[in-house]
Design a protein around this motif. Sequence first.
Motif, mmCIF file in Angstrom:
data_model
loop_
_atom_site.group_PDB
_atom_site.id
_atom_site.type_symbol
_atom_site.label_atom_id
_atom_site.label_comp_id
_atom_site.label_asym_id
_atom_site.label_seq_id
_atom_site.Cartn_x
_atom_site.Cartn_y
_atom_site.Cartn_z
ATOM 1 N N GLY A 389 -44.503 -13.845 19.905
ATOM 2 C CA GLY A 389 -44.123 -12.763 19.438
ATOM 3 C C GLY A 389 -42.930 -11.613 20.084
ATOM 4 O O GLY A 389 -42.547 -11.052 18.814
ATOM 5 N N ASP A 413 -43.458 -21.298 25.234
ATOM 6 C CA ASP A 413 -42.659 -20.729 24.518
ATOM 7 C C ASP A 413 -42.593 -20.480 23.335
ATOM 8 O O ASP A 413 -41.452 -21.542 23.180
ATOM 9 N N THR A 414 -43.176 -20.434 22.269
ATOM 10 C CA THR A 414 -42.959 -20.175 20.723
ATOM 11 C C THR A 414 -42.741 -19.805 20.087
ATOM 12 O O THR A 414 -43.090 -18.162 19.785
ATOM 13 N N GLN A 417 -41.659 -16.553 13.686
ATOM 14 C CA GLN A 417 -41.569 -15.598 12.342
ATOM 15 C C GLN A 417 -42.630 -15.851 11.161
ATOM 16 O O GLN A 417 -43.096 -17.469 10.488
ATOM 17 N N THR A 418 -43.490 -14.781 10.539
ATOM 18 C CA THR A 418 -43.817 -14.588 9.415
ATOM 19 C C THR A 418 -43.324 -15.505 8.341
ATOM 20 O O THR A 418 -44.141 -16.240 7.946
ATOM 21 N N ASP A 503 -32.198 -13.028 13.719
ATOM 22 C CA ASP A 503 -32.217 -13.712 15.848
ATOM 23 C C ASP A 503 -31.108 -13.731 16.439
ATOM 24 O O ASP A 503 -31.031 -14.641 15.876
ATOM 25 N N ARG A 518 -33.100 -9.111 18.562
ATOM 26 C CA ARG A 518 -32.969 -8.975 16.319
ATOM 27 C C ARG A 518 -31.483 -8.775 17.095
ATOM 28 O O ARG A 518 -31.099 -8.220 17.948
ATOM 29 N N LYS A 612 -44.127 -5.420 19.569
ATOM 30 C CA LYS A 612 -42.797 -4.833 19.548
ATOM 31 C C LYS A 612 -42.553 -3.888 20.236
ATOM 32 O O LYS A 612 -42.440 -2.911 19.393
HETATM 33 C C1 WTA Z 1 -39.661 -12.813 17.859
HETATM 34 C C2 WTA Z 1 -44.296 -13.659 15.014
HETATM 35 C C3 WTA Z 1 -38.269 -14.721 21.386
HETATM 36 C C4 WTA Z 1 -38.041 -12.769 16.917
HETATM 37 C C5 WTA Z 1 -44.342 -15.506 14.829
HETATM 38 C C6 WTA Z 1 -38.877 -13.056 15.077
HETATM 39 C C7 WTA Z 1 -40.042 -13.992 19.178
HETATM 40 C C8 WTA Z 1 -39.993 -11.905 15.162
HETATM 41 C C9 WTA Z 1 -40.586 -15.436 20.199
HETATM 42 C C10 WTA Z 1 -40.904 -12.439 14.054
HETATM 43 C C11 WTA Z 1 -40.288 -16.105 21.057
HETATM 44 C C12 WTA Z 1 -41.244 -14.124 17.881
HETATM 45 N N1 WTA Z 1 -38.766 -15.741 21.754
HETATM 46 N N2 WTA Z 1 -38.181 -13.713 20.142
HETATM 47 N N3 WTA Z 1 -41.273 -16.964 20.959
HETATM 48 N N4 WTA Z 1 -41.675 -15.055 18.606
HETATM 49 N N5 WTA Z 1 -40.252 -13.922 18.236
HETATM 50 O O1 WTA Z 1 -42.628 -12.036 11.950
HETATM 51 O O2 WTA Z 1 -37.392 -11.873 16.880
HETATM 52 O O3 WTA Z 1 -44.806 -10.885 13.598
HETATM 53 O O4 WTA Z 1 -38.083 -13.150 14.307
HETATM 54 O O5 WTA Z 1 -43.674 -13.368 13.469
HETATM 55 O O6 WTA Z 1 -40.890 -11.653 16.750
HETATM 56 O O7 WTA Z 1 -42.072 -11.936 14.553
HETATM 57 P P1 WTA Z 1 -43.185 -11.918 13.249
#
Ligand code: WTA
Length: 653
Positions: A389, A413-414, A417-418, A503, A518, A612
């Motif tokens: 996230g 740590d995964t 993005q959507t 990112d 971001r 976030k």
């Molecule tokens: C951030 C969530 C660093 C990132 C699955 C991405 C992360 C955005 C990580 C997408 C992580 C998500 N390390 N940043 N492990 N996981 N992000 O669309 O900025 O809600 O572009 O999807 O969350 O958020 P979304």
Amino acid sequence: MADENLDIDALLEENRVVDPPEGFTANALIQDDSVYRDADADFEAFWASQAQRLTWSRPWESVLEWTPPWVKWFAGGRLNISVNCLDRHLVANADRIAYYWEGEPGEQRAITYQDLYRDVCRFANALRALGVSKGDRVGIYMGMVPELPVAMLACARLGAVHSVIFGGFSADAVRDRMIDAEAKVLVTQDGGWRRGAQVPLKDNIDRALEGAPSVKSVVVVRRTGQDVGWVEGRDAWYHDLVAAQPDACDPEEMDAEDPLYILYTSGTTGKPKGILHTTGGYLVGVATTHRLIFDIHPESDVYWCAADIGWVTGHSYIVYGPLANGTTSVLYEGAPDFPDKDRWWSMIERYRATILYTAPTAIRSFMKWGTEYPAKHDLSSLRLLGTVGEPINPEAWMWYWEFIGGELCPVVDTWWQTETGMILITPLPGITRLKPGSGTKPFPGVVADIFDENGKSVGPNTGGSLVLKRPWPAMSRTIWGDRDRYVQQYFSRFGPSVYLTGDGAKRDDDGYFWLLGRIDDVMNVAGHRLSTFEIESALVDHPAVAEAAVVSRADETVGEAIVAYVTLKASEHGDEALIADLREHVAEKIGKIARPHGIILTDDLPKTRSGKIMRRLLRDVANGRTLGDVTTLANADVVDQIRTLAASAPAEE
Ligand code: WTA
């Protein structure tokens, strides 16, 4: 963001390394790195072999057709996702639990695959009776109740396209999304439970639908029993509709590229952005990543992804991935601090959960509340932890590893993005040496890179823009109704074959990826381009700090001055001496250039509804501007508090 500067100075150095615990590797699905080599040698063959694990009613003709930026995965193949998630498990595992559901007030239900199959078939029949057929859009606005995955799978069974709207969104947000999707039916509840209070979901729907004429039917699940308004001819109770329906329902045979769902993400402004995911590639992507990253042993694991199904994490890793893999999951309706701050830990003990997947924001809350809450419970069933996230501050990673995992559970740590649909940068828990704060490496078959301004790959320890250079099966295919916006947003900056993530990231000498937040959040301080996240991590590294958000304020001398909003652990007390100490701590940890000019202590930080940190709003406060778009803000009172604090803050150095 076409003209935007994408460069970033990388400052934070994190040298701790954690090897996978030996006992873990011995039983892991992946025990050596041949999977990376095989997937590199022929990524299409890798994905094809993973696709063989699913049930197809007709085989695909080609694995990948790529006409940048457009892709087709498994073209010609046919399948139904609900069949893959349900029917095929009934032969051997009908009595396996699919979900242990727990309501916030305390009810417990164990739902087997057989139960889920029956409920999905009956609701699919009910939707069909309402006139829903292949390609129709169905809105879903619900809390975390079992009927939510049932509704999604029922849509998938009919080939209808669902669009789940997070239950915390307002009537206006629902209306905009229903209009954009031209939904025909909307499924909701009378109300939902949140921290002991009733959330009026049906009331919100009644207001939302005043401006969304495409919606002809509303299905209402009775959950709280609260009074609701009723529109005759439009509204129907879920339990009435399913009562007379048969327990079986013929699945629609879907093309691999047929749409599965639309999920709206908060674009920064304006029109909601409906990310479209399709059928075959999506399921291959989420089932494969779920199985290999969470090391799923379906016969013994109890897996808990504690996200909300209203977000992509819930779609991919509570519903589709886990069910495709025949997993037993925990599903929880309510807040983590209801009735007390140990709710999650009591549930892990109760269900003997083996895997927990959550977000940094939750971990930082637990850090703030204190270790006494997890310490009260037996967490020894856990064997694997995950996070998603936001970038995770190394100190929060260490806290999770130590106080939740007992130093025995790898932390994955995964990053994803959507839009990506599935996890793309991640450890594989049996083999990856972990570094706290790093997502480590791209998943097998995935090619990620870091570009500078000019689209040149940067060397080690240099920040830049994270890009993806090869298609992956679960990638979104378009923005619903707006192909131009899709190309413009993701495939224009570096041409149609390179996906721009938005990112920032750097790679270290071992080729590990470190996400820097971001690109929009990067600050310009005295000629340096600083990632807010690195300064935040330096602050969280201080033993008194639970959470921090860093933004910049226009300043005549340095261009932008650094302002940090800091939340202390519950046991700590803040004073001038501590603030001075925090500034020095950042200077020591990553350099004088990053020393915050001002630090403001606050009880909480403004967050989106998915948790976030909203730096954009803090930036507005720091610069004395009126606030921008606040529709995605979860905790409005916090912003007021911070504004008052900012106004009375002591002079900065
Ligand atoms: C951030 C969530 C660093 C990132 C699955 C991405 C992360 C955005 C990580 C997408 C992580 C998500 N390390 N940043 N492990 N996981 N992000 O669309 O900025 O809600 O572009 O999807 O969350 O958020 P979304």
